[in-house]
Each structure stands twice: as structure tokens, then as C-alpha cells.
Scaffold this motif. Structure first.
Motif, PDB file in Angstrom:
ATOM      1  N   VAL A  71     -42.382  28.194  19.435  1.00 20.60           N
ATOM      2  CA  VAL A  71     -41.681  28.069  20.721  1.00 20.60           C
ATOM      3  C   VAL A  71     -40.181  28.035  20.448  1.00 20.60           C
ATOM      4  O   VAL A  71     -39.701  27.199  19.663  1.00 20.60           O
ATOM      5  CB  VAL A  71     -42.100  26.799  21.492  1.00 20.60           C
ATOM      6  N   ALA A  72     -39.427  28.958  21.096  1.00 27.51           N
ATOM      7  CA  ALA A  72     -37.974  29.038  20.914  1.00 27.51           C
ATOM      8  C   ALA A  72     -37.266  28.416  22.113  1.00 27.51           C
ATOM      9  O   ALA A  72     -37.623  28.681  23.268  1.00 27.51           O
ATOM     10  CB  ALA A  72     -37.548  30.492  20.748  1.00 27.51           C
ATOM     11  N   THR A  73     -36.241  27.600  21.846  1.00 28.92           N
ATOM     12  CA  THR A  73     -35.451  26.948  22.902  1.00 28.92           C
ATOM     13  C   THR A  73     -33.977  27.109  22.600  1.00 28.92           C
ATOM     14  O   THR A  73     -33.516  26.738  21.506  1.00 28.92           O
ATOM     15  CB  THR A  73     -35.791  25.446  23.005  1.00 28.92           C
ATOM     16  N   ILE A  74     -33.208  27.673  23.565  1.00 21.40           N
ATOM     17  CA  ILE A  74     -31.751  27.739  23.426  1.00 21.40           C
ATOM     18  C   ILE A  74     -31.212  26.326  23.597  1.00 21.40           C
ATOM     19  O   ILE A  74     -31.521  25.640  24.570  1.00 21.40           O
ATOM     20  CB  ILE A  74     -31.146  28.694  24.461  1.00 21.40           C
ATOM     21  N   VAL A  82     -38.987  35.675  21.171  1.00 23.72           N
ATOM     22  CA  VAL A  82     -39.711  35.683  19.898  1.00 23.72           C
ATOM     23  C   VAL A  82     -40.271  37.091  19.706  1.00 23.72           C
ATOM     24  O   VAL A  82     -41.176  37.518  20.438  1.00 23.72           O
ATOM     25  CB  VAL A  82     -40.837  34.642  19.879  1.00 23.72           C
ATOM     26  N   ALA A  83     -39.678  37.829  18.777  1.00 24.97           N
ATOM     27  CA  ALA A  83     -40.054  39.236  18.590  1.00 24.97           C
ATOM     28  C   ALA A  83     -41.192  39.414  17.599  1.00 24.97           C
ATOM     29  O   ALA A  83     -41.942  40.392  17.673  1.00 24.97           O
ATOM     30  CB  ALA A  83     -38.840  40.034  18.133  1.00 24.97           C
ATOM     31  N   LYS A  84     -41.339  38.469  16.652  1.00 28.96           N
ATOM     32  CA  LYS A  84     -42.405  38.622  15.658  1.00 28.96           C
ATOM     33  C   LYS A  84     -42.729  37.267  15.060  1.00 28.96           C
ATOM     34  O   LYS A  84     -41.939  36.316  15.134  1.00 28.96           O
ATOM     35  CB  LYS A  84     -41.990  39.592  14.557  1.00 28.96           C
ATOM     36  N   MET A  85     -43.882  37.195  14.470  1.00 28.36           N
ATOM     37  CA  MET A  85     -44.299  35.989  13.748  1.00 28.36           C
ATOM     38  C   MET A  85     -45.217  36.441  12.608  1.00 28.36           C
ATOM     39  O   MET A  85     -46.269  37.052  12.854  1.00 28.36           O
ATOM     40  CB  MET A  85     -45.029  35.020  14.676  1.00 28.36           C
ATOM     41  N   THR A  86     -44.810  36.169  11.384  1.00 25.47           N
ATOM     42  CA  THR A  86     -45.563  36.604  10.210  1.00 25.47           C
ATOM     43  C   THR A  86     -46.266  35.410   9.588  1.00 25.47           C
ATOM     44  O   THR A  86     -45.618  34.409   9.221  1.00 25.47           O
ATOM     45  CB  THR A  86     -44.638  37.259   9.172  1.00 25.47           C
ATOM     46  N   VAL A  87     -47.592  35.482   9.484  1.00 31.02           N
ATOM     47  CA  VAL A  87     -48.379  34.419   8.881  1.00 31.02           C
ATOM     48  C   VAL A  87     -49.341  35.055   7.869  1.00 31.02           C
ATOM     49  O   VAL A  87     -49.670  36.244   7.972  1.00 31.02           O
ATOM     50  CB  VAL A  87     -49.177  33.635   9.956  1.00 31.02           C
ATOM     51  N   PRO A  88     -49.819  34.307   6.877  1.00 26.73           N
ATOM     52  CA  PRO A  88     -50.791  34.876   5.924  1.00 26.73           C
ATOM     53  C   PRO A  88     -52.140  35.135   6.592  1.00 26.73           C
ATOM     54  O   PRO A  88     -52.530  34.423   7.517  1.00 26.73           O
ATOM     55  CB  PRO A  88     -50.881  33.818   4.836  1.00 26.73           C
ATOM     56  N   GLN A  89     -52.816  36.164   6.093  1.00 27.36           N
ATOM     57  CA  GLN A  89     -54.140  36.460   6.631  1.00 27.36           C
ATOM     58  C   GLN A  89     -55.164  35.435   6.164  1.00 27.36           C
ATOM     59  O   GLN A  89     -56.103  35.121   6.900  1.00 27.36           O
ATOM     60  CB  GLN A  89     -54.586  37.859   6.221  1.00 27.36           C
ATOM     61  N   SER A 146     -45.796  30.892   3.221  1.00 24.36           N
ATOM     62  CA  SER A 146     -44.611  31.102   4.067  1.00 24.36           C
ATOM     63  C   SER A 146     -45.011  31.614   5.457  1.00 24.36           C
ATOM     64  O   SER A 146     -45.941  32.421   5.592  1.00 24.36           O
ATOM     65  CB  SER A 146     -43.671  32.108   3.401  1.00 24.36           C
ATOM     66  N   ILE A 147     -44.267  31.113   6.463  1.00 24.56           N
ATOM     67  CA  ILE A 147     -44.403  31.576   7.856  1.00 24.56           C
ATOM     68  C   ILE A 147     -43.010  31.968   8.333  1.00 24.56           C
ATOM     69  O   ILE A 147     -42.048  31.192   8.184  1.00 24.56           O
ATOM     70  CB  ILE A 147     -44.988  30.489   8.780  1.00 24.56           C
ATOM     71  N   VAL A 148     -42.848  33.145   8.914  1.00 23.40           N
ATOM     72  CA  VAL A 148     -41.549  33.629   9.371  1.00 23.40           C
ATOM     73  C   VAL A 148     -41.630  33.959  10.864  1.00 23.40           C
ATOM     74  O   VAL A 148     -42.549  34.676  11.303  1.00 23.40           O
ATOM     75  CB  VAL A 148     -41.094  34.875   8.586  1.00 23.40           C
ATOM     76  N   VAL A 149     -40.652  33.415  11.611  1.00 25.56           N
ATOM     77  CA  VAL A 149     -40.545  33.714  13.040  1.00 25.56           C
ATOM     78  C   VAL A 149     -39.259  34.505  13.251  1.00 25.56           C
ATOM     79  O   VAL A 149     -38.166  34.055  12.859  1.00 25.56           O
ATOM     80  CB  VAL A 149     -40.524  32.431  13.900  1.00 25.56           C
ATOM     81  N   GLY A 150     -39.366  35.712  13.820  1.00 18.24           N
ATOM     82  CA  GLY A 150     -38.199  36.545  14.070  1.00 18.24           C
ATOM     83  C   GLY A 150     -37.773  36.490  15.527  1.00 18.24           C
ATOM     84  O   GLY A 150     -38.590  36.646  16.443  1.00 18.24           O
ATOM     85  N   LEU A 151     -36.454  36.260  15.767  1.00 23.83           N
ATOM     86  CA  LEU A 151     -35.922  36.095  17.120  1.00 23.83           C
ATOM     87  C   LEU A 151     -34.965  37.226  17.437  1.00 23.83           C
ATOM     88  O   LEU A 151     -34.057  37.527  16.651  1.00 23.83           O
ATOM     89  CB  LEU A 151     -35.189  34.750  17.202  1.00 23.83           C
ATOM     90  N   SER A 152     -35.141  37.870  18.572  1.00 23.45           N
ATOM     91  CA  SER A 152     -34.205  38.901  19.016  1.00 23.45           C
ATOM     92  C   SER A 152     -33.217  38.306  20.008  1.00 23.45           C
ATOM     93  O   SER A 152     -33.558  37.411  20.783  1.00 23.45           O
ATOM     94  CB  SER A 152     -34.953  40.069  19.654  1.00 23.45           C
ATOM     95  N   ASN A 153     -31.969  38.802  20.006  1.00 18.92           N
ATOM     96  CA  ASN A 153     -30.919  38.301  20.893  1.00 18.92           C
ATOM     97  C   ASN A 153     -29.916  39.406  21.125  1.00 18.92           C
ATOM     98  O   ASN A 153     -29.285  39.882  20.185  1.00 18.92           O
ATOM     99  CB  ASN A 153     -30.235  37.071  20.276  1.00 18.92           C
ATOM    100  N   LYS A 154     -29.747  39.809  22.393  1.00 20.95           N
ATOM    101  CA  LYS A 154     -28.877  40.949  22.683  1.00 20.95           C
ATOM    102  C   LYS A 154     -27.746  40.612  23.659  1.00 20.95           C
ATOM    103  O   LYS A 154     -27.077  41.526  24.154  1.00 20.95           O
ATOM    104  CB  LYS A 154     -29.712  42.093  23.255  1.00 20.95           C
TER     105      LYS A 154
END
Length: 472
Positions: free
Chosen positions: A447-450, A363-370, A379-387
Motif C-alpha cells: 500500500v502506497a501513501t503520499i 504501484v506499477a509492479k511488485m516482484t516476489v519469489p515464486q 527480496s521483495i521489490v515494489v515499483g512506484l510510478s510518478n508523473k
């Protein structure tokens, strides 16, 4: 003198012509036991008037008994059979004379309800047979006594030769004897039956495996008759496995246990061991130290002297015990090999492909309103990195409450490999509530799960946002 009626009646009865008082049989007592000269022997005697002496050694019950005595001239297995007796429940007891009189008898065996019995007799020893009724029956008592002949391979000097392998044979040891000076196998306290012998001279050096039936003892020896060295001994169907030298003769001794008189021998070249192994975790990554565990087995049951491991990446280990460990530092398919060697020198090997795959998303980022107001949807955005590998990933989203975090949303989507700082975004909407406003703030947890793999580094698979201020 006054003569009563009872006396008159008694005298009259004695004077009636043809009336006789029955007498017990001649061999009613131990002291008058009927001598048996030679075998086979048979006799029929009425035990209707037979008595039981008060000093009789009483095993298996018995009444209306008669006695026989027999002294064999050679060692033999004797069979006593009451077949043909006119009443139900014939009783047989056999004793060995080890001292004087009835008190010097040693009880050997008994049978009742008309059953036959067998016993081993020594030359020159006197044996007494006590025959009668199990429970008060009487009539014509039949007794047949015979010698059960020993098998042809009763003695080691007449051991049955084994000409080739594999070999299998079964022999009845009911009439088998135990030779003077015959060895007692180490896996039993004493020989329960007579024995049968086999011999085999191997033409080549290698391992042999001798197996007996479940209820018999089997022992293997090297050397010569009169000078034997035990190689191994087992019972209950376990094999005796050993390294045999070309040109050497080996002897096999069989005996029954727990009343079994039919004993079997199977001799063959010992099969190789069964090499097998497993490893854990079953889905290793380049971050895992893998535990390998030996699952090999030996049908010869002698155990292992060595285990050599080759892991397929140049690494190796020599571990005759349980569990060597190894780490693969790069993803790939590695052929791991295990080679095992038994104590007697038999070998086997096996391989398995170890698939090393390092699955890892973060989980690289999570954007929520202040801030937000009750009843407002934001809106809530969760950014996932995968290399590493394209993955299917599920994001579970939680919100804080007075009682702790509560899940309120979930989303599953494909997450491709992205270079640099690029992420795959999961978008959620959340409607703020009056409960959130009562608390004054809400915090979100992702929480991210493969879905179809294990994440190698799960510690970066979740994040908690900064609090969002909630107004009424």
C-alpha cells in the motif's frame, strides 16, 4: 343581683381618669378612602389600630391597611414612595376603579418591604391606593405621591431631531406615556412602557441601521405623524436596517421591555456586508468537483438577494443559496471571487486563491519469489510510478496469515517524477517462517501513501502479489 369580681374590675378600669380606647385611622376602610386633591402629595398616618376588611382585594399580602383615592386630570406616570415609614415592610397596592364598589377594582401593581412603585394613570379615572404592612408591622406609615415627568420627546410631535450620523442617545422612559392612537410595533404584542420618539431626515439615498439596547423595542416608520407606515421592528439588540431615500423623514419609536426604563438608540449608515466563503476539499485536484459554500454575514441582518461567483478560469455561477460546485481541469492557482448583495442593496466581495494540485502515484509492479523455504530470506521489490510532482511516499508491506493480512514492514523515501515506464523501487527483505510453510503459501500486499498530500486517484495505490509457495 350578684356582682362578680371581673365585673368590678372592668367597671373600675373604665372609671380611671385619662384612659382612652385607641381608634383606627379615619381612612381605615375602602369606603372612607382619603381623597387626594393634587400632586405632589404626602401623608403620615399611624396604622397601629388599622384593620383589614374581609372583602379587601389582597395582593402581595398585607395587614393594618389604609386607603387613598385619586383622580388625575391628565395622563401621567405616578410614583408611590413609602420612604420614612417607621416599621420594616411597608406595603403598597394600586387599583383602578372600573366598576362600583370594592368589587369594581382592577389591580394594577403592588410592592412590599418598603419598595416604591410606579404606574400609568389615565385622565378622569379614579385610582385607589391601599397602604399597610407586609407582615403585621405597624407604626407611622409615610406615603409620598408624585408625578414622574415624561421625557421631552415623549410624543411623536416632539420627536428629538437627529442632525447627523452616527448618532447615539439614551433616554429614561419611566415617565413616558402612550399617545392616543400611537402605533404598536409589530414585534411586540403590546407596549410595556411609554415611548420616546426620534426623527431623522436623510440628505442622501442609502441604507440606515438603527439599533436599540437589548431590553428595548425599536421600530422605524416612514410617513408623517398620524399617518405612519412601519418599516421594521426589532428588540433584544437586533438592528432595524432599511433603504432610506434622500429628503425623506423617518421616525424611530423606543420602548422598554421586561421592566427596563433606560432605552437607547444608535443610528448610523448601514455597514457593508461581510463577504466570505470556503470550499471543499481544501486541497483540490483536477479530478475533484469542488463545493463552494457562502459564509457571508450581514451586520444589518436583512439577508442577501444575490451571490455571484467567479471561479478564476472563466467559469461563474449565480447562486444566492448555499453551495455552487466547480471543477478545474488543469493544475494551477485560481483566484475565486464572491460578490454578495443584500436585500437593501449593499454589496461586498472577497477573493481566495484556490491551489489546484493533482498528486498521484501508482504501484506499477511488485516482484516476489515464486517459491521459498521456511527460514529463508528473500527480496521483495515494489515499483512506484510518478508523473506529476516529486513526492515523499511511504510503502506499507503486509503478508497473508490464517487470520488475514498483517503488516510486517514499512519504508519511506523520495519518489521523483519519472517519464515513460520508469519506476522508483522500494526494496524489502522477508524471512519466511514455519507458519508460512504450514499454510503452504504466502501472499504479499503493498500500500502506497503520499506523506504530505492527498492522492487524487487512490484506487491504484495498492496491489496484491501472486502467492509464493513455501516449503518446509
Amino acid at each position: 343581683m350578684r356582682i362578680t369580681l371581673a365585673v368590678v374590675v372592668g367597671i373600675a378600669a373604665l372609671l380611671v381618669p385619662g384612659t382612652a380606647v385607641a381608634a383606627p385611622p379615619a381612612n381605615d376602610d375602602f369606603a372612607n378612602a382619603k381623597a387626594i386633591g393634587s400632586l405632589p402629595y404626602s401623608d403620615v398616618v399611624s396604622n397601629v389600630e388599622a384593620t383589614t376588611e374581609g372583602s379587601e382585594i389582597n395582593y402581595c399580602g398585607g395587614s393594618n391597611t389604609v386607603w387613598y383615592a385619586f383622580t388625575p386630570s391628565s395622563n401621567a406616570v405616578i410614583r408611590l414612595d413609602p420612604s420614612g415609614t417607621s416599621f420594616f415592610g411597608a406595603l403598597l397596592n394600586v387599583y383602578r376603579q372600573d366598576g362600583s364598589g370594592m368589587g369594581g377594582l382592577t389591580h394594577l401593581a403592588c410592592s412590599n418591604y418598603g419598595s416604591a412603585l410606579t404606574f400609568s394613570a389615565q385622565a378622569g379615572k379614579t385610582y385607589y391606593i391601599r397602604a399597610g404592612s407586609t407582615y403585621w408591622g405597624s407604626g407611622d406609615l409615610h406615603l409620598a405621591i408624585s408625578v414622574i415627568p415624561p421625557p421631552a420627546n415623549d410624543d411623536i410631535g416632539n420627536a428629538a431631531p437627529i442632525s447627523g450620523l452616527p448618532y447615539s442617545n439614551t433616554v429614561d422612559v419611566t415617565g413616558a406615556t402612550i399617545e392616543q392612537g400611537e402605533p404598536t410595533p409589530s414585534c411586540v404584542g403590546y407596549l410595556q412602557t411609554g415611548t420616546a420618539w426620534y426623527s431623522f431626515t436623510t440628505s442622501q439615498t442609502g441604507s440606515l441601521m438603527a439599533t436599540g439596547d437589548y431590553y428595548n423595542t425599536i421600530a422605524a416608520y416612514s410617513g408623517s405623524p398620524g399617518n405612519l407606515t412601519q418599516i421594521g421592528c426589532w428588540n433584544f439588540g437586533h438592528p432595524v436596517t432599511f433603504r432610506a431615500n434622500a429628503g425623506t423623514t423617518y421616525y424611530f419609536q423606543l420602548a422598554g421591555i421586561y421592566g427596563n426604563m433606560s432605552v437607547g438608540l444608535r443610528l448610523q449608515e448601514a455597514p457593508p456586508p461581510n463577504a466570505a466563503f470556503g470550499y471543499a476539499p481544501s486541497d483540490p485536484s483536477s479530478f475533484d468537483t469542488i463545493a463552494f459554500y457562502d459564509q457571508s454575514s450581514d451586520p444589518g441582518e436583512v439577508g442577501f438577494s444575490s451571490a455571484v461567483w467567479e471561479f478564476g478560469d472563466g467559469g461563474s455561477a449565480t447562486d444566492p443559496g448555499c453551495c455552487p460546485s466547480h471543477r478545474y481541469f488543469a493544475d494551477g492557482d485560481y483566484t475565486a471571487r464572491l460578490t454578495v448583495t443584500t436585500i437593501d442593496g449593499r454589496t461586498a466581495s472577497t477573493t481566495r486563491i484556490v491551489h489546484v494540485r493533482t498528486h498521484d502515484v501508482a504501484v506499477a509492479k511488485m516482484t516476489v519469489p515464486q517459491s521459498a523455504s521456511a527460514g529463508q530470506t528473500r527480496s521483495i521489490v515494489v515499483g512506484l510510478s510518478n508523473k506529476r510532482y516529486d513526492e515523499m511516499v511511504r510503502i506499507d508491506l503486509y503478508r497473508s496469515t490464517a487470520a488475514g493480512f498483517v503488516q510486517f514492514a514499512s519504508s519511506t523515501q523520495s519518489v521523483p517524477v519519472r517519464g515513460g515506464n520508469k519506476t522508483s523501487d522500494f526494496a524489502f527483505n522477508y524471512a519466511f517462517t514455519s507458519d508460512d510453510a504450514a499454510l503452504g503459501k504466502v501472499t504479499f500486499r503493498a500500500v502506497a501513501t503520499i506523506v504530505n498530500a492527498r492522492d487524487a486517484l487512490p484506487s491504484d495505490n495498492e496491489t496484491i502479489s501472486l502467492p509464493t509457495k513455501v516449503n518446509k
